[in-house]
Write a protein that holds these residues in place. Sequence first.
Motif, PDB file in Angstrom:
ATOM      1  N   GLY A  98     -49.541  -2.053  26.913  1.00  0.00           N
ATOM      2  CA  GLY A  98     -48.672  -1.573  27.788  1.00  0.00           C
ATOM      3  C   GLY A  98     -49.148  -0.553  28.848  1.00  0.00           C
ATOM      4  N   VAL A  99     -48.114   0.277  29.419  1.00  0.00           N
ATOM      5  CA  VAL A  99     -48.429   1.128  30.285  1.00  0.00           C
ATOM      6  C   VAL A  99     -49.428   2.065  29.616  1.00  0.00           C
ATOM      7  N   SER A 100     -50.562   2.542  30.255  1.00  0.00           N
ATOM      8  CA  SER A 100     -51.593   3.337  30.016  1.00  0.00           C
ATOM      9  C   SER A 100     -51.156   4.460  29.192  1.00  0.00           C
ATOM     10  N   THR A 101     -50.200   5.345  29.601  1.00  0.00           N
ATOM     11  CA  THR A 101     -49.886   6.605  28.935  1.00  0.00           C
ATOM     12  C   THR A 101     -48.878   6.189  27.812  1.00  0.00           C
ATOM     13  N   GLU A 102     -48.533   5.104  27.325  1.00  0.00           N
ATOM     14  CA  GLU A 102     -47.677   4.823  26.264  1.00  0.00           C
ATOM     15  C   GLU A 102     -47.729   3.484  25.803  1.00  0.00           C
ATOM     16  N   PRO A 103     -49.063   2.947  25.294  1.00  0.00           N
ATOM     17  CA  PRO A 103     -49.067   1.619  24.980  1.00  0.00           C
ATOM     18  C   PRO A 103     -48.257   1.317  23.517  1.00  0.00           C
ATOM     19  N   VAL A 104     -48.139   0.159  23.429  1.00  0.00           N
ATOM     20  CA  VAL A 104     -47.332  -0.275  22.028  1.00  0.00           C
ATOM     21  C   VAL A 104     -48.207  -0.895  21.077  1.00  0.00           C
ATOM     22  N   GLU A 105     -48.230  -0.742  20.048  1.00  0.00           N
ATOM     23  CA  GLU A 105     -48.944  -1.798  18.948  1.00  0.00           C
ATOM     24  C   GLU A 105     -48.272  -2.777  18.466  1.00  0.00           C
ATOM     25  N   LEU A 106     -48.896  -4.145  18.904  1.00  0.00           N
ATOM     26  CA  LEU A 106     -48.227  -5.359  18.591  1.00  0.00           C
ATOM     27  C   LEU A 106     -48.779  -6.053  17.471  1.00  0.00           C
ATOM     28  N   SER A 107     -48.146  -6.946  16.689  1.00  0.00           N
ATOM     29  CA  SER A 107     -48.735  -7.959  15.702  1.00  0.00           C
ATOM     30  C   SER A 107     -48.075  -9.174  15.919  1.00  0.00           C
ATOM     31  N   PRO A 108     -48.745 -10.100  15.621  1.00  0.00           N
ATOM     32  CA  PRO A 108     -48.380 -11.663  15.784  1.00  0.00           C
ATOM     33  C   PRO A 108     -46.971 -11.879  15.890  1.00  0.00           C
ATOM     34  N   GLY A 109     -46.475 -12.484  17.063  1.00  0.00           N
ATOM     35  CA  GLY A 109     -45.131 -12.830  17.307  1.00  0.00           C
ATOM     36  C   GLY A 109     -44.198 -11.552  18.069  1.00  0.00           C
ATOM     37  N   ASP A 110     -45.019 -10.339  18.236  1.00  0.00           N
ATOM     38  CA  ASP A 110     -44.344  -9.198  19.048  1.00  0.00           C
ATOM     39  C   ASP A 110     -44.357  -9.635  20.455  1.00  0.00           C
ATOM     40  N   TYR A 111     -43.287  -8.915  21.050  1.00  0.00           N
ATOM     41  CA  TYR A 111     -43.046  -9.033  22.521  1.00  0.00           C
ATOM     42  C   TYR A 111     -42.998  -7.793  23.088  1.00  0.00           C
ATOM     43  N   VAL A 112     -43.667  -7.486  24.430  1.00  0.00           N
ATOM     44  CA  VAL A 112     -43.671  -6.214  25.127  1.00  0.00           C
ATOM     45  C   VAL A 112     -43.531  -6.685  26.725  1.00  0.00           C
ATOM     46  N   ALA A 113     -42.679  -5.887  27.361  1.00  0.00           N
ATOM     47  CA  ALA A 113     -42.627  -6.051  28.672  1.00  0.00           C
ATOM     48  C   ALA A 113     -42.855  -4.573  29.483  1.00  0.00           C
ATOM     49  N   TYR A 114     -43.513  -4.701  30.460  1.00  0.00           N
ATOM     50  CA  TYR A 114     -43.828  -3.366  30.974  1.00  0.00           C
ATOM     51  C   TYR A 114     -44.271  -3.498  32.424  1.00  0.00           C
ATOM     52  N   PRO A 115     -43.948  -2.341  33.215  1.00  0.00           N
ATOM     53  CA  PRO A 115     -44.154  -2.403  34.696  1.00  0.00           C
ATOM     54  C   PRO A 115     -45.618  -2.613  35.053  1.00  0.00           C
ATOM     55  N   GLY A 116     -46.133  -3.747  35.793  1.00  0.00           N
ATOM     56  CA  GLY A 116     -47.558  -3.936  35.882  1.00  0.00           C
ATOM     57  C   GLY A 116     -48.087  -3.271  37.231  1.00  0.00           C
ATOM     58  N   ASP A 117     -47.029  -2.683  37.868  1.00  0.00           N
ATOM     59  CA  ASP A 117     -47.235  -1.646  39.170  1.00  0.00           C
ATOM     60  C   ASP A 117     -47.622  -0.292  38.801  1.00  0.00           C
ATOM     61  N   LEU A 118     -47.820  -0.028  37.397  1.00  0.00           N
ATOM     62  CA  LEU A 118     -48.181   1.129  36.985  1.00  0.00           C
ATOM     63  C   LEU A 118     -49.710   0.780  36.122  1.00  0.00           C
ATOM     64  N   PRO A 119     -50.743   1.852  36.078  1.00  0.00           N
ATOM     65  CA  PRO A 119     -51.884   1.574  35.482  1.00  0.00           C
ATOM     66  C   PRO A 119     -51.431   0.776  33.711  1.00  0.00           C
ATOM     67  N   HIS A 120     -52.203   0.087  33.201  1.00  0.00           N
ATOM     68  CA  HIS A 120     -51.796  -0.276  32.092  1.00  0.00           C
ATOM     69  C   HIS A 120     -53.088  -0.795  31.257  1.00  0.00           C
ATOM     70  N   VAL A 121     -52.928  -0.944  29.950  1.00  0.00           N
ATOM     71  CA  VAL A 121     -54.135  -1.197  29.102  1.00  0.00           C
ATOM     72  C   VAL A 121     -53.745  -2.508  28.049  1.00  0.00           C
ATOM     73  N   PHE A 122     -54.779  -3.231  27.672  1.00  0.00           N
ATOM     74  CA  PHE A 122     -54.792  -4.275  26.593  1.00  0.00           C
ATOM     75  C   PHE A 122     -56.052  -3.817  25.804  1.00  0.00           C
ATOM     76  N   HIS A 123     -55.683  -3.368  24.549  1.00  0.00           N
ATOM     77  CA  HIS A 123     -56.746  -2.948  23.802  1.00  0.00           C
ATOM     78  C   HIS A 123     -56.716  -3.431  22.280  1.00  0.00           C
ATOM     79  N   ALA A 124     -57.520  -4.619  22.187  1.00  0.00           N
ATOM     80  CA  ALA A 124     -57.566  -5.392  20.849  1.00  0.00           C
ATOM     81  C   ALA A 124     -57.953  -4.528  19.651  1.00  0.00           C
ATOM     82  N   LEU A 125     -57.296  -4.603  18.664  1.00  0.00           N
ATOM     83  CA  LEU A 125     -57.564  -3.868  17.370  1.00  0.00           C
ATOM     84  C   LEU A 125     -58.086  -4.542  16.127  1.00  0.00           C
TER      85      LEU A 125
END
Length: 189
Positions: free
Chosen positions: A149-176
């Motif tokens: 999600g948005v770099s300042t407030e990413p959300v932790e997701l597990s299989p089946g979870d969904y998130v939507a966020y503005p891609g016109d802001l800095p964003h992150v994808f960090h595998a755990l």
Amino acid sequence: MTKEEARSGAPLEVIAEALRRERARAGLSLTEVARRAGVAKSTLSQLETGTGNPSVETLWALGVALDVPFSRLVEPPRPRVRVIRAGEGPAVASEHADYVATLLASCPPNARRDLYLITVEPGAPRESDPHMPGVVEHVVLCSGRALIGVSTEPVELSPGDYVAYPGDLPHVFHALEPGTVAVLVSEHV
């Protein structure tokens, strides 16, 4: 698909043709596109001749500079019926993270969305600069666990979870977890 396979499997001729086509459409010089994208003119020249090896970051920057979706730079011409088997499709790796984006479907004319299969491994997060104004990213996590999600407030997701966020802001994808896979829809609103 590994990062190394994606680097060697980037559709270089498709990218070269798309860059030439979109630069001509925009009426911009090689120098101007390179300046707007923050890449070396020599890098853009190599990409336009099919001899470069672009990263996701470079292609996103060029897409923003040319005001076109990322998919328009990597997708080959499409047949009427399209099947992409696991491990196939135009894939491009990140320069800074163990992150591979495989384009599954791009916007047909008059639609405004692209569909990607994302494979990510733990390590450095994939930090994305803002995309074109109005872009919204939708992610469904298929396997693993990730902060997305948005770099300042990413959300932790597990299989089946969904998130939507503005891609016109800095964003992150960090595998755990190893083997993290997601489907990402980039919507251009």
